[in-house]
Design an enzyme around this catalytic site. Structure first.
Site, PDB file in Angstrom:
ATOM      1  N   HIS A  48      21.934  24.744  66.217  1.00 32.95           N
ATOM      2  CA  HIS A  48      22.219  23.404  65.710  1.00 32.95           C
ATOM      3  C   HIS A  48      22.342  23.326  64.185  1.00 32.95           C
ATOM      4  O   HIS A  48      22.454  22.230  63.647  1.00 32.95           O
ATOM      5  CB  HIS A  48      21.138  22.431  66.172  1.00 32.95           C
ATOM      6  CG  HIS A  48      21.146  22.168  67.640  1.00 32.95           C
ATOM      7  ND1 HIS A  48      22.226  21.599  68.292  1.00 32.95           N
ATOM      8  CD2 HIS A  48      20.215  22.405  68.601  1.00 32.95           C
ATOM      9  CE1 HIS A  48      21.956  21.492  69.586  1.00 32.95           C
ATOM     10  NE2 HIS A  48      20.742  21.976  69.802  1.00 32.95           N
ATOM     11  N   ARG A  73      17.336  31.800  66.797  1.00 32.49           N
ATOM     12  CA  ARG A  73      17.852  31.115  67.979  1.00 32.49           C
ATOM     13  C   ARG A  73      19.377  31.232  67.927  1.00 32.49           C
ATOM     14  O   ARG A  73      20.025  30.639  67.067  1.00 32.49           O
ATOM     15  CB  ARG A  73      17.435  29.646  68.031  1.00 32.49           C
ATOM     16  CG  ARG A  73      18.072  28.946  69.247  1.00 32.49           C
ATOM     17  CD  ARG A  73      17.401  27.665  69.639  1.00 32.49           C
ATOM     18  NE  ARG A  73      17.664  26.568  68.721  1.00 32.49           N
ATOM     19  CZ  ARG A  73      17.343  25.291  68.979  1.00 32.49           C
ATOM     20  NH1 ARG A  73      16.729  24.979  70.118  1.00 32.49           N
ATOM     21  NH2 ARG A  73      17.592  24.338  68.111  1.00 32.49           N
ATOM     22  N   ASP A  87      20.945  44.111  65.183  1.00 30.35           N
ATOM     23  CA  ASP A  87      21.362  45.077  64.166  1.00 30.35           C
ATOM     24  C   ASP A  87      21.079  44.561  62.756  1.00 30.35           C
ATOM     25  O   ASP A  87      20.860  45.347  61.830  1.00 30.35           O
ATOM     26  CB  ASP A  87      22.851  45.411  64.306  1.00 30.35           C
ATOM     27  CG  ASP A  87      23.140  46.377  65.448  1.00 30.35           C
ATOM     28  OD1 ASP A  87      22.176  46.901  66.040  1.00 30.35           O
ATOM     29  OD2 ASP A  87      24.319  46.614  65.747  1.00 30.35           O
ATOM     30  N   GLU A 152      14.993  24.073  79.412  1.00 29.99           N
ATOM     31  CA  GLU A 152      15.144  22.705  78.918  1.00 29.99           C
ATOM     32  C   GLU A 152      16.047  21.858  79.810  1.00 29.99           C
ATOM     33  O   GLU A 152      16.647  20.883  79.359  1.00 29.99           O
ATOM     34  CB  GLU A 152      15.666  22.725  77.480  1.00 29.99           C
ATOM     35  CG  GLU A 152      16.787  23.715  77.229  1.00 29.99           C
ATOM     36  CD  GLU A 152      17.064  23.929  75.746  1.00 29.99           C
ATOM     37  OE1 GLU A 152      16.553  23.152  74.915  1.00 29.99           O
ATOM     38  OE2 GLU A 152      17.803  24.868  75.418  1.00 29.99           O
ATOM     39  N   ASP A 178      15.884  18.152  75.110  1.00 26.92           N
ATOM     40  CA  ASP A 178      16.889  18.381  76.146  1.00 26.92           C
ATOM     41  C   ASP A 178      16.316  18.178  77.541  1.00 26.92           C
ATOM     42  O   ASP A 178      16.989  17.649  78.433  1.00 26.92           O
ATOM     43  CB  ASP A 178      17.468  19.800  76.015  1.00 26.92           C
ATOM     44  CG  ASP A 178      18.476  19.908  74.887  1.00 26.92           C
ATOM     45  OD1 ASP A 178      19.531  19.261  74.966  1.00 26.92           O
ATOM     46  OD2 ASP A 178      18.214  20.637  73.924  1.00 26.92           O
TER      47      ASP A 178
END
Length: 258
Positions: A48, A73, A87, A152, A178
């Site tokens: 987000h 996230r 990586d 969620e 959510d």
């Protein structure tokens, strides 16, 4: 020389409560400042917030020499972004909107080198290997990666036991906003039905030997979630903290000046 020890994952194994904060500015300088606060972990929110893999990499670097462990996230549960984030040197990944055991298994395997998974082997030029300075990285990295999946939705909640049974998932992160919306109560994570669902997810996750995780935006809610059994809890979002502090400062001076 093996892969670096994932302090966050180690703390989960030891049953320690881990307090963190969301990093949402999309700016490495801001994240570096946030890292001086000494949270156990910071989540770089690629879902987000205005991040791409280049800016995520900069955030990971900004956190690496602090007391905090970086969690990314990712915007979606796909192998290509998992590969790039690992990586870049992050060892803990949070995946939104996980609803099935099959999806969870795919994510766990995407984080691991063969034979346990299918992570690509081209890390010689990556930060994760110290740019080839960690000779045993490939043979030891699987033990240090940490997967948190976000449950969620109602579907995810219904499939929770199967998700928890997947080898390679370390914790379940509840998304109250959510979840409440999917349950028919948008904007009301305090609805009794939603609170009952949150308590149930926390309890079942802990019973399965995984870390129960959640986000709260005020101290009272955070304490409630801890009382309900949360082991990992985000107690703030940097953008919100900044906005509140700036508005409070402006209001104080507006009142002083009449």
């Amino acid at each position: 020389m093996p892969a670096p020890v994932n302090r966050f994952k180690q703390a989960l194994k030891e049953g320690k409560t881990q307090i963190g904060c969301w990093a949402s500015f999309g700016d490495a300088y801001a994240t570096e400042i946030l890292a001086t606060a000494g949270f156990d972990w910071l989540t770089i929110d690629g879902e987000h917030s205005p991040y791409d893999i280049s800016s995520m990499s900069q955030q990971i670097h900004a956190i690496q020499n602090s007391q905090s462990e970086a969690i990314v996230r990712i915007p979606i549960g796909s192998d290509w972004i998992i590969k790039q984030v690992l990586d870049a040197g992050c060892q803990t990944i949070l995946v939104p909107m996980v609803e099935t055991a099959e999806q969870t298994d795919y994510l766990a395997r995407a984080m691991r080198y063969p034979p346990d998974g299918f992570r690509g082997m081209g890390g010689a030029g990556a930060r994760a290997t110290g740019y080839s300075a960690i000779p045993d990285y490939v043979t030891t990295a699987n033990d240090q990666v940490c997967l948190l999946v976000q449950v969620e939705t109602v579907k995810g909640m219904e499939n929770l036991d199967d998700i928890l049974a997947v080898d390679g998932v370390d914790g379940v992160f509840i998304g109250p906003a959510d979840l409440s919306a999917d349950m028919g109560h948008p904007g009301n994570a305090g609805h009794p039905d939603v609170e009952a669902a949150i308590q149930d997810i926390l309890k079942r996750t802990a019973a399965a030997g995984k870390a129960p995780c959640i986000l709260a935006l005020n101290d009272d809610t955070a304490q409630t979630y801890l009382d309900w059994g949360a082991q990992v809890i985000a107690v703030g979002i940097d953008v919100v903290l900044f906005a509140k502090a700036a508005r409070a400062l402006r209001n104080r001076w507006t009142e002083r000046l009449g």
